[in-house]
Scaffold this active site. Structure first.
Site, PDB file in Angstrom:
ATOM      1  N   ASP A 192      -3.000   7.824   0.517  1.00 38.05           N
ATOM      2  CA  ASP A 192      -1.594   7.421   0.581  1.00 38.05           C
ATOM      3  C   ASP A 192      -0.756   8.458  -0.165  1.00 38.05           C
ATOM      4  OD1 ASP A 192       0.702   5.993   0.970  1.00 38.05           O
ATOM      5  OD2 ASP A 192       0.214   4.366  -0.420  1.00 38.05           O
ATOM      6  N   MET A 193       0.138   9.118   0.555  1.00 42.48           N
ATOM      7  CA  MET A 193       1.006  10.102  -0.078  1.00 42.48           C
ATOM      8  C   MET A 193       1.922   9.425  -1.088  1.00 42.48           C
ATOM      9  SD  MET A 193       0.025  12.905   1.301  1.00 42.48           S
ATOM     10  CE  MET A 193       1.293  14.023   0.696  1.00 42.48           C
ATOM     11  N   ASP A 199       2.333   8.681   6.454  1.00 43.99           N
ATOM     12  CA  ASP A 199       1.832   9.179   5.160  1.00 43.99           C
ATOM     13  C   ASP A 199       0.640   8.398   4.621  1.00 43.99           C
ATOM     14  OD1 ASP A 199       3.200   6.836   4.673  1.00 43.99           O
ATOM     15  OD2 ASP A 199       4.187   7.534   2.865  1.00 43.99           O
ATOM     16  N   GLU A 200      -0.085   7.713   5.506  1.00 42.54           N
ATOM     17  CA  GLU A 200      -1.152   6.830   5.022  1.00 42.54           C
ATOM     18  C   GLU A 200      -2.253   6.726   6.065  1.00 42.54           C
ATOM     19  OE1 GLU A 200      -1.425   2.185   3.420  1.00 42.54           O
ATOM     20  OE2 GLU A 200       0.416   2.950   4.337  1.00 42.54           O
TER      21      GLU A 200
END
Length: 378
Positions: free
Chosen positions: A8-9, A102-103
């Site tokens: 996860d960013m 982003d995940e």
């Protein structure tokens, strides 16, 4: 036993902005809609200290942190960075399940390497390639890997092993349990159930009474059982875009302009994913916060902005707007990867195979044409 990694960013949109403009590092950065009715998409960790979070109205964020740096969303830039991150993930394994821009989950069970070392490798490569940090969680199922990645953000790495469960989950809020949403959390809170520890005291039958058919899944999940596989293909159910207007309006021409812009965005996404749609839906929220949705399902699949827009405006004009509009949205669904060509009765080749009298022909012409497959009877 499976080896699952969840990545996860960290504060993705805001982190990209801080990376692209180093002067923003260490400052409370809030990304989202900048109009009076906009909402926060993402904010930096510096901004979160002021109580700001995603989906919060922008005016509230400005009240909480008037000295914050407020920036518009730059989707194209975020997609560009996201692609670099996912390229790194696919270098590790093909078993990747994207959850968002982003995940993602990775299944590294068949890789002869310690999953914690793989997670470290991902973190290092992402940082070297993008200058951004990613938090990673490692465990033997998706639920626990997700819990682990959120454990010590930002730039975190956590491993949850079988012997740590369920004790490590006991102090967590019930909202952390996959399958328990905001409304369910509030309902549980009213009966004195706030922590996972409280849930663990309930029997499977009691949880089934509360959550229905999902009760058993929740019962198993908080005991470390989650059999969901990492799915390499997540079917897109719908694509949409909506916006809250700066000022309430009943101007059809203005609302049509928004639908035209949305149609272009949606068409672009359809073509990017090589999809076609058959159902178009227009959503309207009035000044009294009443939500109206109206859909039209077509006889043919479409993907062009013109076709989507034409259907959307037809729906809008048919809608009886009795109050000024606060929000307008457009979405498409009934998606397919194949454009099933459903030809018109007036196609010259079809007319060779279909007998139709003049009256039906003229009625059909006025209605814009029915769509039938070659050789069909009327």
């Amino acid at each position: 036993m499976r080896k699952i990694i969840h990545v996860d960013m960290d504060a993705f949109f805001a982190s990209v902005e801080q990376h692209d403009n180093p002067k923003l590092k260490g400052k409370p950065v809030i990304v989202g809609g900048l109009s009076g009715r906009g909402v926060v998409s993402t904010c930096s960790y510096e901004a979160r200290k002021y109580g700001i979070h995603s989906a919060m109205p922008m005016y509230m964020a400005k009240t909480l942190c008037p000295h914050g740096v407020f920036l518009p969303v730059r989707f194209e830039r975020y997609r560009e960075v996201s692609k670099k991150v996912f390229d790194i993930l696919y270098e590790i394994t093909n078993i990747v399940e994207p959850l968002s821009i982003d995940e993602a989950y990775l299944d590294v069970t068949d890789i002869d390497k310690n999953p914690e070392d793989i997670a470290k490798e991902i973190k290092e490569k992402v940082y070297m390639t993008t200058g951004l940090t990613v938090s990673a969680g490692v465990s033997y199922n998706k639920f626990l890997a997700k819990i682990a990645s959120d454990w010590n953000k930002p730039d975190g790495l956590m491993v949850i092993s079988e012997d740590m469960v369920p004790d490590i989950l006991r102090p967590l809020s019930v909202s952390k349990v996959y399958g328990i949403g905001e409304k369910s959390s509030e309902r549980l809170k009213k009966i004195g159930i706030e922590k996972v520890d409280d849930l663990l005291k309930l029997s499977e039958e009691e949880l089934t009474n509360i959550f229905g058919k999902y009760g058993k899944e929740i019962y198993d999940r908080i005991r470390g059982i989650d059999l969901r596989p990492v799915e390499t293909y997540r079917e897109t159910k719908s694509i949409g875009k909506e916006t809250t207007l700066k000022k309430d309006t009943d101007d059809i021409d203005l609302l049509s302009k928004y639908l035209k812009r949305f149609s272009k965005i949606i068409s672009s996404e359809l073509k990017e994913e090589r999809l076609y749609c058959r159902t178009v839906t227009v959503k309207i929220k009035t000044s009294h916060f009443t939500v109206h949705t109206k859909s039209r399902t077509l006889n043919e699949y479409i993907d062009s902005p013109e076709d989507i827009y034409n259907v959307a405006t037809a729906i809008l004009k048919e809608s009886k707007i009795s109050q000024p509009v606060r929000l307008i949205g457009l979405s498409v669904s009934n998606l397919s990867r194949n454009k099933i060509k459903q030809l018109s009765l007036f196609d010259s080749e079809i007319r060779k195979n279909i007998k139709i009298d003049k009256i039906v022909y003229e009625v059909n012409k006025k209605l814009g044409g029915y769509f039938v497959k070659k050789g069909s009877d009327i």
